[in-house]
Design a protein around this motif. Structure first.
Motif, PDB file in Angstrom:
ATOM      1  N   GLU A 381      25.367  -1.405   2.194  1.00 31.91           N
ATOM      2  CA  GLU A 381      24.024  -1.039   1.626  1.00 31.91           C
ATOM      3  C   GLU A 381      23.241  -1.970   0.682  1.00 31.91           C
ATOM      4  N   GLU A 382      23.936  -2.838  -0.332  1.00 34.73           N
ATOM      5  CA  GLU A 382      23.370  -3.668  -1.177  1.00 34.73           C
ATOM      6  C   GLU A 382      22.506  -4.510  -0.443  1.00 34.73           C
ATOM      7  N   LYS A 383      23.305  -5.063   0.441  1.00 30.06           N
ATOM      8  CA  LYS A 383      22.715  -6.225   1.389  1.00 30.06           C
ATOM      9  C   LYS A 383      21.555  -5.909   2.326  1.00 30.06           C
ATOM     10  N   GLU A 384      21.674  -4.624   2.751  1.00 27.20           N
ATOM     11  CA  GLU A 384      20.389  -4.072   3.323  1.00 27.20           C
ATOM     12  C   GLU A 384      19.421  -3.884   2.412  1.00 27.20           C
ATOM     13  N   ARG A 385      19.620  -3.321   1.207  1.00 20.89           N
ATOM     14  CA  ARG A 385      18.615  -3.333   0.242  1.00 20.89           C
ATOM     15  C   ARG A 385      17.928  -4.646  -0.250  1.00 20.89           C
ATOM     16  N   SER A 386      18.883  -5.433  -0.585  1.00 22.61           N
ATOM     17  CA  SER A 386      18.356  -6.860  -1.021  1.00 22.61           C
ATOM     18  C   SER A 386      17.797  -7.448   0.167  1.00 22.61           C
ATOM     19  N   GLN A 387      18.188  -7.144   1.538  1.00 19.33           N
ATOM     20  CA  GLN A 387      17.280  -7.921   2.731  1.00 19.33           C
ATOM     21  C   GLN A 387      15.680  -7.129   2.619  1.00 19.33           C
ATOM     22  N   GLU A 388      15.913  -5.922   2.280  1.00 20.80           N
ATOM     23  CA  GLU A 388      14.495  -4.980   2.337  1.00 20.80           C
ATOM     24  C   GLU A 388      13.711  -5.600   1.168  1.00 20.80           C
ATOM     25  N   GLU A 389      14.257  -6.058   0.121  1.00 22.50           N
ATOM     26  CA  GLU A 389      13.696  -6.441  -1.153  1.00 22.50           C
ATOM     27  C   GLU A 389      12.929  -7.985  -0.777  1.00 22.50           C
ATOM     28  N   ALA A 390      13.969  -8.755  -0.055  1.00 22.41           N
ATOM     29  CA  ALA A 390      13.678 -10.001   0.381  1.00 22.41           C
ATOM     30  C   ALA A 390      12.337 -10.054   1.175  1.00 22.41           C
ATOM     31  N   LEU A 391      12.468  -9.104   2.173  1.00 22.26           N
ATOM     32  CA  LEU A 391      11.453  -9.171   3.247  1.00 22.26           C
ATOM     33  C   LEU A 391      10.269  -8.625   2.737  1.00 22.26           C
ATOM     34  N   GLN A 392      10.232  -7.797   1.567  1.00 19.78           N
ATOM     35  CA  GLN A 392       9.130  -7.177   1.023  1.00 19.78           C
ATOM     36  C   GLN A 392       8.329  -8.470   0.091  1.00 19.78           C
ATOM     37  N   LYS A 393       9.273  -9.268  -0.610  1.00 21.79           N
ATOM     38  CA  LYS A 393       8.926 -10.192  -1.288  1.00 21.79           C
ATOM     39  C   LYS A 393       8.151 -11.485  -0.421  1.00 21.79           C
ATOM     40  N   SER A 394       9.178 -11.635   0.778  1.00 23.43           N
ATOM     41  CA  SER A 394       8.388 -12.381   1.541  1.00 23.43           C
ATOM     42  C   SER A 394       7.138 -12.039   2.182  1.00 23.43           C
ATOM     43  N   GLU A 395       6.995 -10.842   2.599  1.00 23.24           N
ATOM     44  CA  GLU A 395       5.747 -10.329   2.971  1.00 23.24           C
ATOM     45  C   GLU A 395       4.459 -10.464   1.852  1.00 23.24           C
ATOM     46  N   ASP A 396       5.010  -9.950   0.722  1.00 24.02           N
ATOM     47  CA  ASP A 396       3.965 -10.129  -0.559  1.00 24.02           C
ATOM     48  C   ASP A 396       3.685 -11.418  -0.572  1.00 24.02           C
ATOM     49  N   ILE A 397       4.785 -12.496  -0.393  1.00 20.19           N
ATOM     50  CA  ILE A 397       4.463 -14.122  -0.761  1.00 20.19           C
ATOM     51  C   ILE A 397       3.406 -14.646   0.428  1.00 20.19           C
ATOM     52  N   SER A 398       3.740 -14.023   1.607  1.00 20.11           N
ATOM     53  CA  SER A 398       3.013 -14.245   2.831  1.00 20.11           C
ATOM     54  C   SER A 398       1.606 -13.872   2.833  1.00 20.11           C
ATOM     55  N   ALA A 399       1.222 -12.614   2.199  1.00 24.82           N
ATOM     56  CA  ALA A 399       0.056 -12.159   1.932  1.00 24.82           C
ATOM     57  C   ALA A 399      -0.885 -12.915   0.815  1.00 24.82           C
ATOM     58  N   MET A 400      -0.007 -13.286  -0.433  1.00 23.48           N
ATOM     59  CA  MET A 400      -0.715 -14.068  -1.274  1.00 23.48           C
ATOM     60  C   MET A 400      -1.167 -15.541  -0.962  1.00 23.48           C
ATOM     61  N   LYS A 401      -0.158 -15.769  -0.091  1.00 27.05           N
ATOM     62  CA  LYS A 401      -0.337 -17.341   0.606  1.00 27.05           C
ATOM     63  C   LYS A 401      -1.697 -17.362   1.456  1.00 27.05           C
ATOM     64  N   THR A 402      -1.676 -15.981   2.217  1.00 26.66           N
ATOM     65  CA  THR A 402      -3.040 -16.129   2.949  1.00 26.66           C
ATOM     66  C   THR A 402      -4.020 -15.827   2.196  1.00 26.66           C
ATOM     67  N   TYR A 403      -3.985 -14.923   1.246  1.00 26.25           N
ATOM     68  CA  TYR A 403      -5.143 -14.915   0.229  1.00 26.25           C
ATOM     69  C   TYR A 403      -5.559 -16.158  -0.670  1.00 26.25           C
ATOM     70  N   PHE A 404      -4.641 -17.097  -0.924  1.00 27.21           N
ATOM     71  CA  PHE A 404      -4.787 -18.319  -1.697  1.00 27.21           C
ATOM     72  C   PHE A 404      -5.507 -19.123  -0.827  1.00 27.21           C
ATOM     73  N   MET A 405      -4.852 -19.189   0.692  1.00 27.06           N
ATOM     74  CA  MET A 405      -5.395 -20.120   1.700  1.00 27.06           C
ATOM     75  C   MET A 405      -6.865 -19.797   1.899  1.00 27.06           C
ATOM     76  N   SER A 406      -7.183 -18.449   2.133  1.00 24.73           N
ATOM     77  CA  SER A 406      -8.597 -18.025   2.162  1.00 24.73           C
ATOM     78  C   SER A 406      -9.388 -18.459   1.128  1.00 24.73           C
ATOM     79  N   ASN A 407      -9.037 -18.129  -0.043  1.00 24.98           N
ATOM     80  CA  ASN A 407      -9.798 -18.436  -1.110  1.00 24.98           C
ATOM     81  C   ASN A 407     -10.101 -20.196  -1.512  1.00 24.98           C
TER      82      ASN A 407
END
Length: 793
Positions: A381-407
Motif C-alpha cells: 500500500e505504501e509503495k502504491e501510494r508512493s508511486q501515485e505520489e511520484a506519478l502525480q509529481k511527475s505529471e506536475d513536473i511535466s506540466a510545469m515543464k510544458t508551461y516553462f517551455m511555452s513561456n
C-alpha cells in the motif's frame, strides 16, 4: 489461519508416544566432584557418598563438574529385555559407561568424540541394552561437560517404544525444521525483492533458531561437526548469540522503535553490544566459556522483557501493534521462558518442558509470518501510494515543464521577432554595402538563435513523444531553399568557403506538407556542413521528380570538412553528440540538430544516409516525398474552451453596421507587445488595399469589433485581461453577432509548442503561425482566408 490449527494438532499428535516405556527396575544414585577422579577412586568412595536420585535431583542445570552415576537395572520379567538407554543430552560433551571390573568403558558418547566411534549411529547418546529373564546389571557412568545443562537420569526404552518414538519424532522435527527453513527462505526472497531490512533480520533470525534447535537436538553434531571438535560442541552458544541478536534487530525494525521510542532504543543498542561480547567470552578461557552459558540465557530473558515492554508501550501509548505479532511474541516468550528456566534447573526436565521452545517457536513463526504478511500488505500500500505520489509529481513536473517551455518560447521568440522584422525590413531598402552587410549579419545571427530555440523545444517534444507534423500547410519549396541557402551561404562565405546550391530540376510552385519541419531539416543539415568545414566548399544538389500525387525531392549535401570515423558516424544521431565526442565546444551548437533531423525524417517517411571519412568530408543524402497541393480543410473545433468570466459582464454588443463592399482588407491585430505591434505594422504597411488596426488585448479587440467592421483577426494568445483563447471563444459563441461568428482568425504567437497549436485550432482559430512570422507567408494566409470568406458570403 485455516492451516494453523491442523498443523498444531499434527505437531501435538506427533508427541503422543514419546514417553519412556520399560518394565525394568531402575535405581539411580550419583556423585559430583569439581575435580577429575579415576575409576578406582570412584569405586573406593563410600556408598553414602552417592545420593539417591529423586525427582529433580538429577537435573544439574549448567554444570562443568564431573558426575558419576551408579545405575542398577533389573529385569523381573520371564522374557528377555531388548531396548535402549538414552544418557545425558545430545549436547553433553563426554559420557563413559563402565561395567563390572572392566577398566575400560564399554561405551562412549558425547559430542566431543567422533560420531563414527559411537556404538549406534544416532544423534542421541543411545546405549543398547540386553537383559535376560529375572536378571540384573550394574553400570558406572561418567558425565563431563564444559557448562551445558545436564540431566543425569537415564531414559530406558523398549525396542518397540524406542522406534515408535523415532517415527513420531522424525515427523515432529521434520515439520518443525521444514517450517523454519521455508519461512527463512521466503522472507529472504522478500528482502531481495523489497529491500526491507525487517525481512532480512527475520530470515536470519529464523535460520539462527533452526541452528540453535538443531544443535540442541544433535543434528549439528551429526551432520556438520561429526569430528567432535571444540568448535562443534560450542555451536549451541554461537547460535544462541545469533538468535538473540537478530531477534532484537527484527523486533526493533518491525516496531520502528528507533523512530517511535528513542529512549528505549538506547536499551536495544546496549544489547546490540552486550550480546556480541558474550560471543567473545566463549573463546577466552574455560571459565568465561562456563559463564557464557548463564549470560546467554540471561541476555535472552532480558531481551524478551525489553521486547515485551516495547510492544506493550507502543500498543497502548503510541499505535496499535499488529495482533499476529503480539500473539507470536507471547508464544515465543512463554516457550523460551520455560526453556531457560529448565536450563537453570527451575523447572522439571520432561518432554514438554524440554521442547517448550520448539512449541513456542513453531507458534511464534506461524503468527509472526502472518504479521509479516500484513507488513507486506502495508508495504504494498505504501509503495502504491508512493508511486501515485511520484506519478502525480511527475505529471506536475511535466506540466510545469510544458508551461516553462511555452513561456520561454514566447519570451525568446518575441525579441527575435522584432530583430528579424527590423533586419528584414532594412534589407528591403536601398542601403549602402556596409549597412546591408551589418543587417545580413543581424538576420543570420537571429536565424541561428531561432534555430537553437526551435531545437530545444522540439527535443523536449521528442522526449515526450508529442512531436507531430502539420501536413495541411501549403508552401513554396523554392522559397524555402532560397531562404535557408541565402542565410548559410552568407555564413559560409564569411568563413572563406565556396557555397553552391544547384537545382537540377524545376521545383513545383506549391507543395503540401509541414513547411516549418521541412525548413528545419534543411537548415540543420546545411548548418552542420558549414560549421564543420574550415576550408574548401559546401555544395547542395537538388533533384525533383513527379510521382503522381507526390513530388520526390532528392538532396545531396557534400562538404570538404573534418569528416568522421566509423565510431563517430555511428553516434551522429544521438543527442548532445558533441559533448560525447569531447570536442571542447570547438564547433559550437547544442548537439541536438541531427537528433531532431532523424526524428523528423521518420515522421516524413523519408530516408537519410550519411557517408564520411576523416579529413575527407561528409556526404548526406536525403530522399523525401511531399504531396501536391490539395484543397485544405478548415480545422474543425473539437472542444470548447471554458471562459473564466461571464461575457455578459463586459460592455460588448453585436456589430450593427453594414460591412462595406470593398476590395480593402480590414485587419485587426490583437497584440499586447509594443515591439510586435510595430513589426506587424511595418510588415503589412507596404501591402496595398490592407488596413490595420491594433488592440492591446482580447477584451479591447472585442470592443473594437463591436464598433467597426473587420475582415480578419491576427490574434496573439498570451495577453492580459482577456487572452486569445478567451477572445476567440467569445467570438465563436456569437457574443458579437452572427456576422462575426465565422470571421477568419489567425493565431500569431511566440509559443511554438504542439500543445499550443492544437489548443488554438480546437478553440476555433483558422490558422496558426509562430513568431517571427515571414511576411510572404502572412500576406498569403490573409488573402487566402479572406478570399474564401468573401466567396462564402
Amino acid at each position: 489461519m485455516k492451516f494453523l490449527f491442523p498443523l498444531m494438532l499434527l505437531l501435538f499428535a506427533c508427541t503422543g508416544s514419546m514417553a519412556q516405556n520399560s518394565d525394568l527396575d531402575v535405581h539411580v544414585s550419583f556423585y559430583s566432584s569439581s575435580s577429575a577422579l579415576s575409576l578406582e577412586d570412584v569405586k573406593a568412595l563410600p556408598q553414602d557418598s552417592f545420593q539417591i536420585a529423586e525427582d529433580r535431583k538429577t537435573e544439574q542445570g549448567f554444570s562443568n563438574q564431573h558426575h558419576w552415576v551408579k545405575l542398577y537395572l533389573g529385569n523381573p520379567q520371564l522374557n528377555d529385555f531388548e531396548g535402549f538407554m538414552e544418557l545425558g543430552r545430545p549436547v553433553t560433551d563426554n559420557i563413559e559407561v563402565y561395567q563390572a571390573d572392566n577398566p575400560k568403558p564399554i561405551w562412549r558418547g558425547g559430542d566431543r568424540i567422533p560420531f563414527e566411534e559411537r556404538s549406534k549411529a544416532h544423534r542421541l547418546n543411545v546405549f543398547p541394552l540386553e537383559l535376560g529373564p529375572e536378571s540384573h546389571q550394574s553400570y558406572l557412568i561418567h558425565f563431563k561437560s564444559d557448562g551445558e545443562t545436564l540431566d543425569l537420569q537415564p531414559k530406558i526404552y523398549s525396542e518397540e517404544a524406542f522406534y515408535q518414538r523415532q517415527y513420531s519424532e522424525q515427523l515432529f522435527l521434520g515439520l518443525f525444521y521444514g517450517m523454519l527453513f521455508l519461512s527463512a527462505i521466503i522472507y529472504l526472497f522478500f528482502y531481495s525483492g523489497l529491500k526491507e531490512k525487517t525481512f532480512l533480520f527475520y530470515g536470519i533470525y529464523v535460520l539462527s533458531v533452526a541452528l540453535l534447535q538443531g544443535s540442541l537436538d544433535g543434528f549439528s553434531y551429526q551432520y556438520f561437526f561429526p569430528s567432535g571438535s571444540k568448535f562443534g560442541s560450542q555451536i549451541i552458544l554461537l547460535s544462541g548469540v545469533f538468535t538473540n541478536f537478530f531477534l532484537l534487530l527484527y523486533s526493533a525494525s518491525f516496531l520502528k522503535v528507533r523512530d517511535i521510542l528513542p529512549p528505549i532504543y538506547n536499551l536495544f543498542r546496549f544489547f546490540f553490544i552486550a550480546i556480541p561480547l558474550v560471543g567473545v567470552l566463549i573463546y577466552l578461557s574455560d571459565t568465561t566459556l562456563y559463564w557464557s552459558y548463564y549470560l546467554t540465557n540471561i541476555n535472552g530473558l532480558l531481551s524478551l522483557i525489553l521486547i515485551l515492554i516495547s510492544v506493550v508501550y507502543i500498543h497502548f501509548k503510541v499505535q496499535r501493534v499488529d495482533s499476529f505479532f503480539l500473539t507470536g511474541i507471547f508464544f515465543l516468550v512463554m516457550g523460551l521462558l520455560a526453556f531457560v528456566l529448565n536450563n537453570l534447573s527451575m523447572l522439571p526436565n520432561n518432554f514438554w518442558i524440554q521442547n517448550s521452545a520448539k512449541f513456542g517457536i513453531a507458534l511464534e513463526v506461524i503468527f509472526l509470518s502472518l504479521s509479516m504478511t500484513n507488513l507486506i500488505g502495508k508495504l504494498r500500500e505504501e509503495k502504491e501510494r508512493s508511486q501515485e505520489e511520484a506519478l502525480q509529481k511527475s505529471e506536475d513536473i511535466s506540466a510545469m515543464k510544458t508551461y516553462f517551455m511555452s513561456n520561454i518560447s514566447h519570451e525568446l521568440r518575441t525579441p527575435i521577432n522584432a530583430i528579424l522584422g527590423i533586419a528584414t525590413e532594412q534589407l528591403e531598402r536601398d542601403l549602402g554595402a556596409e549597412e546591408m552587410e551589418n543587417y545580413r549579419i543581424v538576420r543570420s545571427a537571429s536565424f541561428n538563435l531561432l534555430s537553437n530555440v526551435n531545437d530545444i523545444l522540439d527535443f523536449e517534444q521528442i522526449e515526450k513523444g508529442q512531436l507531430e507534423l502539420d501536413q495541411s500547410s501549403v508552401f513554396d519549396p523554392l522559397q524555402v531553399f532560397t531562404d535557408v541557402t541565402d542565410s548559410w551561404g552568407f555564413e559560409a562565405r564569411k568563413k572563406g568557403l565556396s557555397f553552391d546550391c544547384v537545382m537540377v530540376d524545376e521545383l513545383p510552385e506549391k507543395l503540401q506538407g509541414d513547411e516549418k519541419r521541412f525548413r528545419q531539416i534543411l537548415n540543420n543539415l546545411i548548418s552542420n556542413a558549414v560549421k564543420f568545414t574550415a576550408h574548401g566548399s559546401v555544395r547542395l544538389t537538388v533533384h525533383c521528380s513527379d510521382q503522381g500525387e507526390q513530388c520526390r525531392i532528392r538532396m545531396n549535401l557534400s562538404d570538404t570538412g573534418i569528416g568522421m570515423s566509423e565510431a563517430e558516424l555511428s553516434q551522429i544521431f544521438e543527442s548532445f553528440n558533441q559533448m560525447k565526442l569531447n570536442n571542447k565546444r570547438r564547433y559550437g551548437g547544442l548537439g541536438l540538430g541531427l537528433t531532431i533531423v532523424q526524428h523528423l525524417v521518420k515522421l516524413f517517411g523519408a530516408k537519410i544516409d550519411v557517408d564520411s571519412e576523416p579529413g575527407m568530408g561528409t556526404n548526406v543524402k536525403l530522399d523525401l516525398r511531399l504531396a501536391h497541393v490539395k484543397e485544405a480543410e478548415k480545422p474543425i473545433s473539437q472542444e470548447a474552451v471554458d471562459l473564466d468570466f461571464d461575457i455578459s459582464s463586459f460592455d460588448l454588443r453585436a456589430y450593427q453596421g453594414e460591412i462595406p463592399d470593398s476590395t480593402k482588407i480590414r485587419v485587426l491585430v490583437a497584440e499586447d507587445n509594443v515591439m510586435n505591434q510595430m513589426i506587424l505594422k511595418r510588415l503589412l504597411a507596404t501591402i496595398p488595399n490592407l488596413e490595420l488596426e491594433i488592440a492591446n488585448d482580447g477584451l479591447l479587440a472585442l470592443q473594437q469589433m463591436s464598433d467597426k467592421a473587420f475582415d480578419i483577426i491576427l490574434m496573439d494568445l498570451q495577453m492580459p485581461n482577456m487572452d486569445g483563447y478567451e477572445a476567440t471563444a467569445a467570438i465563436r459563441s456569437g457574443a458579437l453577432g452572427e456576422a462575426y461568428q465565422k470571421i477568419p482568425i489567425i493565431a500569431v504567437t511566440a509559443d511554438a509548442t504542439m500543445s499550443t497549436q492544437k489548443r488554438a485550432l480546437q478553440t476555433g482559430m483558422d490558422s496558426f503561425m509562430t513568431k517571427p512570422v515571414r511576411k510572404e507567408q502572412l500576406v498569403q494566409k490573409i488573402h487566402e482566408l479572406t478570399g474564401k470568406m468573401r466567396v462564402a458570403s
